[in-house]
Structures are given as structure tokens and as C-alpha cells.
Scaffold this active site. Structure first.
Site, PDB file in Angstrom:
ATOM      1  N   LYS A   1       5.994 -40.622   4.606  1.00  6.81           N
ATOM      2  CA  LYS A   1       7.264 -41.285   4.900  1.00  6.81           C
ATOM      3  C   LYS A   1       7.024 -42.768   5.152  1.00  6.81           C
ATOM      4  CE  LYS A   1       9.689 -42.272   8.570  1.00  6.81           C
ATOM      5  NZ  LYS A   1      10.470 -43.458   8.114  1.00  6.81           N
TER       6      LYS A   1
ATOM      7  N   GLU B   1      -2.342 -45.073  14.873  1.00  5.02           N
ATOM      8  CA  GLU B   1      -2.660 -46.506  14.929  1.00  5.02           C
ATOM      9  C   GLU B   1      -1.410 -47.185  15.444  1.00  5.02           C
ATOM     10  OE1 GLU B   1      -2.608 -50.117  14.692  1.00  5.02           O
ATOM     11  OE2 GLU B   1      -2.291 -49.889  12.542  1.00  5.02           O
TER      12      GLU B   1
ATOM     13  N   CYS C   1       0.034 -55.607  14.317  1.00  5.28           N
ATOM     14  CA  CYS C   1      -0.384 -55.040  15.592  1.00  5.28           C
ATOM     15  C   CYS C   1      -1.665 -55.676  16.108  1.00  5.28           C
ATOM     16  CB  CYS C   1      -0.523 -53.522  15.489  1.00  5.28           C
ATOM     17  SG  CYS C   1      -1.433 -52.977  14.050  1.00  5.28           S
TER      18      CYS C   1
ATOM     19  N   GLU D   1       4.287 -56.249  23.447  1.00  7.15           N
ATOM     20  CA  GLU D   1       3.992 -56.701  22.085  1.00  7.15           C
ATOM     21  C   GLU D   1       5.214 -57.411  21.512  1.00  7.15           C
ATOM     22  OE1 GLU D   1       1.775 -54.779  18.257  1.00  7.15           O
ATOM     23  OE2 GLU D   1       3.420 -53.625  19.131  1.00  7.15           O
TER      24      GLU D   1
END
Length: 502
Positions: free
Chosen positions: A192, A266, A300, A399
Site C-alpha cells: 500500500k 521504520e 525522517c 518531528e
């Protein structure tokens, strides 16, 4: 102000050249099919906001069909292939992807806003390299001999059907990161892509579908709350691999927990980039640019916490500001552009809000770049440096995922290591120094999965990649990834007396 017609026209022409489907289907069992729900979603140009194509809005029923097709493949045509045959198939896929990489790069520039030179020279180079890397590893992915008395050996066996869920920031690259090791290990896949960026994945899926047996790779597009949850909770999915936010990773683990399906993740990062006073400052400045601005900071591994030693802070920031002035912010399809727009208006608003919150909490604005006047309606966020940020301020703890970095000052090694580690995440870090002993000592002390020394974001040479703490579970990119996509069976053959209870 809408983008000028010259930009809109250029993007339409490129879209016409690289997109030949008005409506993309799911790839299920070697067929391109409509969703059983009959609904579609719009893929949009990040810069102009125009519709590029439509993709299917997947349902749980679509996931069921894909899992069934993947099971048929892994128990049949794909599962029967030898490691050598799998290697040859992946090399054939890599050849075809290399031929198509200019087209794939343009799709990501259109849909995600990536500077095309980065998408082509970095992302798609890694896509091809990863496929070739795991094609080579596939030949030895099935086990080995154990040093023991008698006949004892191990087999590495695929899990079966792997459910892969990827993020929107590197759509093409994540296909190779996940499908390379999953297929090399002998699994079939239900994949996906992000609903924010599906087109390059669907184009790559065409290549996999042409080369591999039907059902080996299946792609279902749609939302994470429907298709993603259906994959991670599906009883027919033997292993889950997800790239995304920490919250998405937590949800995937919850969904897989009832059947104890293994999960590799991850996830996000809040990464320190540390500049010691003996560093080559010109190199460290270039590293800081890559750390905060590659992919518009939508990565990231972004070095969003920039720690600069007090002895070189002023000189370093002066050089960094000068280099930021030299960068070109603009149309991602232009070969001169260094920074394109963010993926969409909603995400750009989120990043701007982080800057606003930081200022409200007492931060100062050290640098803010410009956005081209003709593109002010596109989701641009200019390069931004923040000073006077406390270690517990919002922008230091969360983040941001945009072209924003908070600058901190430190005085000694022990202090900066403690502050760098003071985060719930642990994906990556960088150290800039010419003292080799200090480089190794700091690298050992940093709590993260990857430490770069005098470089940043260097992922061209495969090495295990993944996070500590809430940045993930498992490793990607190198041979260790095969361990995440296969399981070990020990076989012991007795040639002598049968053990007994005495």
C-alpha cells in the site's frame, strides 16, 4: 495568486508525457482492477494543485483479494522459484526500472514536489541500486551450514505473504527498500503506497508485474485507516513492514498483536547534527544544508536539531546563512531548483504552525528564506533557522518534517551527547570533527541506528538502516533486511545412536 500559466502549462505537458492512465487500478493477481467499493481518489500536482490522475479508494475487500492472490503466488509460481531464479528476476526488474527512472523521477516531482535533480540522481539511483543489491543477496538467502558434530544446517525460509505500507516522502525509493529484500527472501507482497503519493508506485508496479509471476506483487491504493488497517490486521498476512509515523507504527503493532505476526517499522526521527570546533566548517555547512533541506526537510532522517560548539557558532551560522542565500526555491521541474514545494497545503500549514509555536515559546528567527512571488499559493515553506530554542520546546521535541532547523549551542562533549540523546526517538545523527577518537567515542554514545561522521544522509552504500527507541524495529537496506523478511529453521540429521532417557 495562482501559479503563472507558464508553470501550469509546463507541468501539464510533463504530466501528459509521463501519465498515460486517467484512472489507475489496483494491481491484484496480475490484473489491474477497480475497487470493489467503486470509489476513486485524486492524485494532485503539489505545485499547481491540478489533478494528475485518479487512483482507487481501496476497501477491506480489495485487501482480501490481494492477499489471496499473493498467497496463490507464494505457494505456486513465485514460491517454486529457486534463489538463483529470484535473483535473475530481480535483476530483470532493476534493468527495466533503470530504463524508466527518468519517468518515475518526474512523477515524484509532480506529485510530491521533489526537486527533479534530486529525485532522479538520488532517489531513483538508490531504487536501482537496492534492487540489484538484493538480487545479488537472493542467491544466498536460503540458509547455511552450522559448525557442529553430525549433520546440522539452517534454512532461511520466507514468511509467505508480506504486507508493506509506505510513506509519501520517498514513494519510488520505498518500493525498492521493501520489495527488494521481501522478494529476494522468497515472499509475495501486498503493498500500500501513501494516499498522498501513489503514481510512481503504480508505474513501478507495472514493471514488477511484467517480469514476475502473477500475484507476486499486488498493490492496493487507499487510506491508511481502511487499507492500511486491513493489511496489518489481516489473518492471511504473515509479516508486516511499515514506514511512517510513530503513531502509525503503534497501530500496526496493535493490529498484528492478536496473531503475533512479526512487524518491522521504520518510523520518525528527531535527529541531532553535531558540529565540533575542529570540524571543517565548509563541509559541515554543506552537511547542515543536506540535513535540514533535502527533500524539503520531509525526511525522517532530517537533522532538525543543529548543535554547534560555542567557539564556532557565529562563524558557522554566518557561512550557513550565506549558503542558504544561494539556494533556488521554485518549480521542482526546473533543473535549477534546489527546493520545491511541500507535498500539499495541509502539510505546509502544519510546518508553518511549528514555526509559529516556536516563536510563541520564545524562539528567535535566525534565518528565513524567500518564496517566489509567482508561487505564493503553492505549498512552499522557506528554509528557516530558529535560535533561542530550549531543549524541551515543542520544535525540539517533535518531528517537524519540513525545511526547519533549531540551532543549539554546546560547550563540551558530555553535554552535547546527553542533550542529543534526550529524545524519545533514535533514528540518525551526525558528528562533524577531525578528531577520529572523538568521532568514534561520540558515535558509540549516541542512541540511534545510524551515525554519520563528516557526512549526512549518505545512503548510497548499503548498510543496515533503522531506528532505536520509538524510531522503529528492524533494519533495511542491507543483508540484515533479509533477516526481517525470512525466518530460520534448524535441521539436525542423526547419523548415530538415537538419544534416550537412559
Amino acid at each position: 495568486m495562482s501559479p503563472p500559466e507558464s508553470v501550469v502549462g509546463k507541468h501539464r505537458q510533463v504530466a501528459d508525457d509521463v501519465i498515460d492512465e486517467a484512472v489507475y487500478g489496483h494491481l491484484v493477481g496480475g490484473e489491474w482492477v477497480e475497487s470493489d467499493g467503486g470509489e476513486t481518489m485524486v492524485a494532485r500536482d503539489a505545485t499547481t494543485g491540478e489533478e494528475l490522475a485518479k487512483v482507487q479508494r481501496g476497501t477491506r475487500g480489495d485487501v482480501d483479494r490481494a492477499v489471496t492472490a499473493a498467497r496463490t503466488a507464494v505457494e505456486g509460481a513465485w514460491g517454486e522459484q529457486s534463489p538463483q531464479q529470484r535473483a535473475e528476476a530481480l535483476h530483470a526488474v532493476a534493468d527495466a526500472v533503470e530504463d524508466a527512472k527518468t519517468r518515475i523521477a518526474r512523477l515524484d516531482s509532480l506529485e510530491v514536489g521533489k526537486a527533479n535533480k534530486h529525485s532522479l540522481l538520488v532517489d531513483n539511483t538508490i531504487v536501482v541500486d537496492q534492487l540489484r543489491h538484493f538480487a545479488s543477496l537472493a542467491r544466498t538467502a536460503d540458509g547455511g551450514r552450522c559448525p557442529a558434530v553430525g549433520h546440522v544446517y539452517t534454512r532461511r525460509e520466507p514468511y509467505g505473504v508480506v504486507g508493506c505500507i509506505s510513506a509519501w516522502n520517498f514513494p519510488a525509493m520505498f518500493v525498492a527498500w521493501k520489495l527488494g529484500p521481501a522478494l529476494a527472501a522468497g515472499n509475495s507482497v501486498v503493498y500500500k503506497p501513501s494516499s498522498r503519493a501513489s503514481l510512481s508506485t503504480l508505474e513501478l508496479a507495472r514493471i514488477f508485474d511484467r517480469v514476475l509471476p502473477d500475484g507476486t506483487v499486488n498493490v492496493v491504493t487507499g487510506s491508511g485507516s481502511v487499507v492500511g488497517d486491513a493489511i496489518t490486521a489481516h489473518g492471511g498476512v504473515d509479516k508486516v513492514s511499515l514506514t511512517g509515523s510513530t503513531r502509525a507504527g503503534q497501530e500496526a503493532m496493535r493490529n498484528a498483536a492478536d496473531r503475533l505476526a512479526p512487524v518491522s517499522l521504520e518510523l520518525g526521527g528527531n535527529n541531532p547534527n553535531v558540529v565540533f570546533p575542529d570540524a571543517d566548517l565548509d563541509d559541515a555547512v554543506e552537511g547542515a544544508l543536506v540535513a535540514m533541506l533535502f527533500n524539503q526537510g520531509q525526511q525522517c532522517t532530517a537533522g532538525s536539531r543543529l548543535f554547534v560548539h560555542e567557539d564556532v557558532r557565529d562563524e558557522f551560522l554566518g557561512r550557513l546563512s550565506d549558503r542558504l542565500d544561494e539556494l533556488t526555491v521554485g518549480d521542482p521541474l526546473s533543473p535549477l531548483t534546489d527546493l520545491g514545494p511541500l507535498v500539499d497545503a495541509d502539510h505546509a500549514a502544519d510546518v508553518r504552525e511549528y514555526v509559529d509555536v516556536a516563536m510563541a515559546e520564545g524562539a528567535s528567527l535566525l534565518y528565513e528564506g524567500d518564496v517566489p512571488a509567482e508561487l505564493t499559493d503553492a505549498p512552499f515553506v522557506p528554509p528557516t533557522l530558529l535560535g533561542d530554542v530550549a531543549d524541551d520546546d515543542t520544535v525540539a521535541c517533535e518531528e517537524v518534517f519540513g525545511p526547519v532547523a533549531a540551532v543549539f549551542t554546546f560547550s563540551d562533549r558530555a553535554e552535547v551527547v546527553e542533550r542529543a540523546n534526550d529524545t524519545e526517538q533514535g533514528l540518525a545523527a551526525a558528528v562533524w570533527t577531525n578528531d577520529l577518537d572523538r568521532a568514534h567515542e561520540v558515535a558509540a554514545d549516541l542512541e540511534c541506528g545510524t551515525v554519520w561522521v563528516n557526512t549526512y544522509n549518505d545512503l548510497f552504500e548499503p548498510a543496515p538502516y533503522g531506528g532505536y527507541k520509538q524510531s522503529g524495529i528492524g533494519r533495511e537496506l542491507d543483508a540484515e533486511a533479509l533477516d526481517d523478511y525470512s525466518q530460520t529453521k534448524s535441521v539436525k540429521v542423526n547419523h548415530g545412536d538415537v538419544p534416550n532417557l537412559g
